[in-house]
Design a protein around this motif. Structure first.
Motif: not given
Ligand code: SAM
Length: 290
Positions: A26-27, A30-31, A54, A56-57, A61, A77-78, A101, A126, A130
């Motif tokens: 899922f790449g 995290f920042l 957004e 991919g939260p 963050t 977010e998946i 999702e 962010n 992929y």
């Protein structure tokens, strides 16, 4: 705010508390640097009227930073394992909706309609590297109303998006992005700003959507077929690349005639052409096709 993320300590604390296991597929990087977060938020120019999507939260963050400024944040977010974490880290905010999702399967037009009455949204992320290109091109091609997209991507990809003719980074992605938006690299971001560290450099790029494309094209599908054909065989002349493409049916003479009508030398390569020249080439060939 007690649970403010954006630093290594809090991030590690949350990850350990939930025994979260990073999923490479899922790449997930995290920042953990608040200065980078401030830069992203600043570049996105978010106001208290905005709906921000957004993608991919993660553990939420950047979502916290966005929620402090925007009217509403919709975070997609998946990874279902992140949802309980997001419920905690975003628990103080009334203006965040979390959707578990795959962004590539979601009807973003419908989302925009529901949460923003069809008005232009801002996209901030962010990104999972992929699927950077399908996400960005999907957003542009779907005709969802978008004001701007401010995203962290792999450094090389940001450079390709911003590249101009005659440079090594210039290609189909540069032209596709620049047909829809004005790209601007906001900052380069080193691997130590993430947990875990990615093995590539990153950059924040802002894509400001044009209300109308900067060139007039009668058949944008044809223009993009020409662009793809030109860069599929980058070391060949434009003429040979177009002749060899299975996606195009023009004769050798028609292609040569169109290149000459543009005032370009017969041996020109595709990488030398501007977006406007590709648009003109496409318009000439479109007339031939009838
Ligand atoms: N925004 C967080 C941050 O900056 O710390 C996390 C960014 S991380 C690079 C990418 C996030 O996108 C991960 O949380 C990952 O699970 C999520 N993701 C990956 N593929 C996705 C997809 N197809 N749809 C939605 N989210 C996705």
């Amino acid at each position: 705010m007690e649970n403010k993320l954006g630093n290594p300590q809090k991030t590690i604390e949350i990850i350990q508390k939930y025994q979260f296991a990073f999923q490479k597929k899922f790449g997930q990087n995290f920042l953990i640097d608040s200065r980078v977060l401030d830069k992203i938020i600043g570049a996105a120019e978010i106001t208290d009227e905005d709906l921000v999507l957004e993608i991919g939260p993660g553990i939420g963050t950047m979502t916290q930073y966005l929620a402090e400024r925007a009217r509403q944040v919709v975070a997609v977010e998946i990874d279902k394992n992140l949802i309980p974490i997001l419920n905690e880290t975003l628990g103080d905010f009334q203006n965040v909706v979390i959707i578990n999702e795959d962004i590539l399967k979601l009807d973003i037009g419908e989302l925009t309609e529901i949460y923003n009455g069809g008005r232009p949204i801002k996209v901030v992320a962010n990104l999972p590297y992929y699927i950077t290109t399908p996400i960005i091109m999907g957003l542009f091609e779907s005709n969802v109303p978008i004001a701007n997209i401010t995203v962290m991507v792999q450094k090389e990809v940001a450079e390709r998006m911003q590249a101009g003719p005659g440079t090594k980074d210039y290609g189909a992605l540069s032209l596709a992005v620049q047909y829809y938006a004005n790209p601007y690299i906001v900052a380069n971001v080193p691997p130590n700003c993430f947990i875990p560290r990615p093995n590539v450099g990153s950059a924040v790029i802002r894509l400001t959507r044009y209300e109308k494309p900067p060139v007039d094209v009668e058949d944008s599908g044809l223009m993009f077929r020409l662009i793809r054909a030109s860069f599929n065989q980058r070391r060949k002349t434009l003429q040979n690349s177009l002749n060899n493409s299975p996606d195009l049916t023009f004769t050798k003479d028609q292609i040569a005639g169109a290149i000459s009508a543009l005032g370009l030398p017969a041996a020109v390569r595709g990488e030398a052409l501007t977006l406007e020249q590709f648009a003109n080439l496409s318009n000439i060939l479109c007339k031939i096709k009838g």
